[in-house]
Design an enzyme around this catalytic site. Structure first.
Site, PDB file in Angstrom:
ATOM      1  CE  LYS A   1     -10.592  -5.771  -3.815  1.00 42.09           C
ATOM      2  NZ  LYS A   1     -10.612  -4.614  -2.714  1.00 42.09           N
TER       3      LYS A   1
ATOM      4  CE  LYS B   1      -4.131  -1.624   0.515  1.00 37.35           C
ATOM      5  NZ  LYS B   1      -5.199  -1.825  -0.426  1.00 37.35           N
TER       6      LYS B   1
HETATM    7  O1  LIG Z   1      -5.554  -9.244   1.333  1.00 37.01           O
HETATM    8  C1  LIG Z   1      -6.454  -8.981   1.021  1.00 37.01           C
HETATM    9  O2  LIG Z   1      -7.519  -9.512   1.320  1.00 37.01           O
HETATM   10  C2  LIG Z   1      -6.481  -7.555   0.162  1.00 37.01           C
HETATM   11  C3  LIG Z   1      -5.924  -6.518   0.708  1.00 37.01           C
HETATM   12  C4  LIG Z   1      -6.459  -5.116   0.084  1.00 37.01           C
HETATM   13  O3  LIG Z   1      -5.575  -4.581  -0.648  1.00 37.01           O
HETATM   14  C5  LIG Z   1      -7.739  -4.376   0.478  1.00 37.01           C
HETATM   15  C6  LIG Z   1      -8.212  -4.917   1.399  1.00 37.01           C
HETATM   16  C7  LIG Z   1      -9.408  -4.238   2.200  1.00 37.01           C
HETATM   17  C8  LIG Z   1      -9.864  -3.430   1.188  1.00 37.01           C
HETATM   18  C9  LIG Z   1      -9.487  -2.873  -0.220  1.00 37.01           C
HETATM   19  C10 LIG Z   1      -8.284  -3.534  -0.459  1.00 37.01           C
HETATM   20  C11 LIG Z   1      -7.676  -3.164  -1.709  1.00 37.01           C
HETATM   21  O4  LIG Z   1      -7.666  -3.975  -2.505  1.00 37.01           O
HETATM   22  O5  LIG Z   1      -7.722  -1.971  -1.945  1.00 37.01           O
HETATM   23 MG   LIG Z   2      -7.004  -2.114  -4.162  1.00 37.22          MG
END
Ligand SMILES: O=C(O)CCC(=O)c1ccccc1C(=O)O
Ligand SMILES: [Mg+2]
Length: 369
Positions: free
Chosen positions: A263, A164
């Site tokens: 997703k 991130k």
């Molecule tokens: O490991 C995971 O489940 C995803 C991690 C992650 O990047 C994420 C987790 C929570 C909400 C948004 C995101 C994203 O992909 O932006």
């Molecule tokens: Mg993302």
């Protein structure tokens, strides 16, 4: 025939093994709702609400999903039998948005349908892969912690590392990571932390040989992303901006991205996920399955989806142990040499472990015909 007699909502409260920090929010306590649908002969399907407790990622929350399920989606499912999951999806097509609420109940219906057909969910969805590549995400953290965690995940065999980023924690961080790990498949997710005013900084990120930069600009934008993509060598991957097949079509036509993160929760279910996958495949846009820090139920749906042929990039589907001290499915999801086996049993191919479920369940609601 999908003839659901009873729907049970299991409200869960779990704790992540490590708090997960993005540019907007830190998640440590994870509420969710598991949906159990049961037909007359006692066969069961499972789905999961992946919305968070607060609306930081999309506008939905556990509370809004609960309202949509209770007031609209569960009554629709109990109203009559449906020939197949598509017929059920048609029955609520009048409901605008609320993608995570729809995806949760649709997921349970897909699992039940696959079990009735005595086939793995992956096969029902059109998946062919027997194994999928696994990637892992590292939340915002100190440089020291990031380097250590990356080293650990690389030696665990993960096929792709995502970090991130946010303003102030970007170019210098990537520079340091690349000096220690020059060749690992690496990408960065900004969760909309930048604007076009940051274009010179974002162009700097082209230096780090990233697989892609995920959602750098606003959550609801595809226009500025097209401007940015025209000035970047690194492909942009859209996450938050893609809510429907139509969004994917427009973003690809505009040149807003080179990759899409799918997703099921964000796009309203597995059916819409497959449509986006197919459209991207026809337009040579690779896709990967994103994650929502979910329990094994949603993770199992994601594994089935990731077995479709255009999921050519390792997604955010990591081992259960990466998130939970104990997952509520048996067996837990494990990663071996960076790969996850796609289960061969009917439906999700994982069992929900009732005693573990009871440990994390705060309350249950039951709806019958
Ligand atoms: O490991 C995971 O489940 C995803 C991690 C992650 O990047 C994420 C987790 C929570 C909400 C948004 C995101 C994203 O992909 O932006
Ligand atoms: Mg993302």
């Amino acid at each position: 025939m999908i003839d659901v007699q009873e729907v049970t909502l299991h409200h869960l409260d779990m704790k992540l093994v490590t708090p997960f920090q993005s540019s907007i929010e830190t998640v440590s306590k994870r509420e969710s709702i598991l949906i159990e649908v049961r037909n007359r002969s006692g066969q069961i399907g499972w789905g999961e609400v992946v919305a968070f407790s607060s609306p930081w990622y999309t506008e939905e929350t556990i509370g809004t999903c609960h309202h949509m399920l209770k007031s609209f989606l569960i009554p629709e499912l109990l109203a009559k039998p449906f020939q197949d999951p598509e017929a059920f999806i048609d029955s609520f097509s009048y409901i605008r948005r609320n993608q995570m609420a729809k995806a949760a109940i649709e997921g349970a219906v897909w699992d039940l349908h696959a079990k009735l057909e005595e086939k793995p969910l992956a096969a029902i969805l059109g998946g062919t892969a027997k194994q999928i590549d696994s990637g892992v995400v590292i939340g915002l953290a100190s440089m020291e912690h990031m380097l250590e965690t990356i080293g650990k995940h690389v030696s665990d065999g993960y096929k792709r590392i995502k970090i991130k980023i946010k303003p102030g924690s970007d170019a210098a961080l990537l520079d340091e990571i690349r000096s220690h790990f020059p060749d690992i498949p690496l990408m960065a997710d900004a969760n909309s932390a930048y604007t076009l005013d940051d274009i010179s900084l974002l162009k700097q990120l082209d230096e780090y040989n990233l697989l892609m930069i995920e959602q750098p600009l606003a959550h609801d934008d595809i226009i500025d992303h097209a401007v940015l993509q025209s000035q970047l060598k690194t492909p942009i991957c859209l996450d938050e901006s893609i809510i429907t097949l139509n969004d994917a079509k427009k973003a690809i036509q505009l040149g807003s991205c080179g990759v899409i993160n799918i997703k099921p929760g964000r796009v309203g279910g597995l059916f819409e996920s497959i449509k986006i996958h197919d459209y991207c495949m026809q337009h040579n846009v690779p896709v990967w399955v994103g994650g929502m820090l979910e329990t094994g139920v949603s993770r199992a749906h994601n594994i089935a989806l990731a077995s479709l042929p255009n999921f050519t990039i390792p997604g955010d589907i990591s081992a259960s142990a990466r998130y939970w001290e104990e997952d509520i499915i048996s067996p837990p999801v494990t990663v071996n040499n960076g790969k996850i086996d796609v289960p061969a049993g009917p439906g999700l191919g994982f069992e929900v472990n009732r005693s573990k479920l009871a440990k994390y369940c705060t309350h249950i609601e039951r709806f019958t015909k």
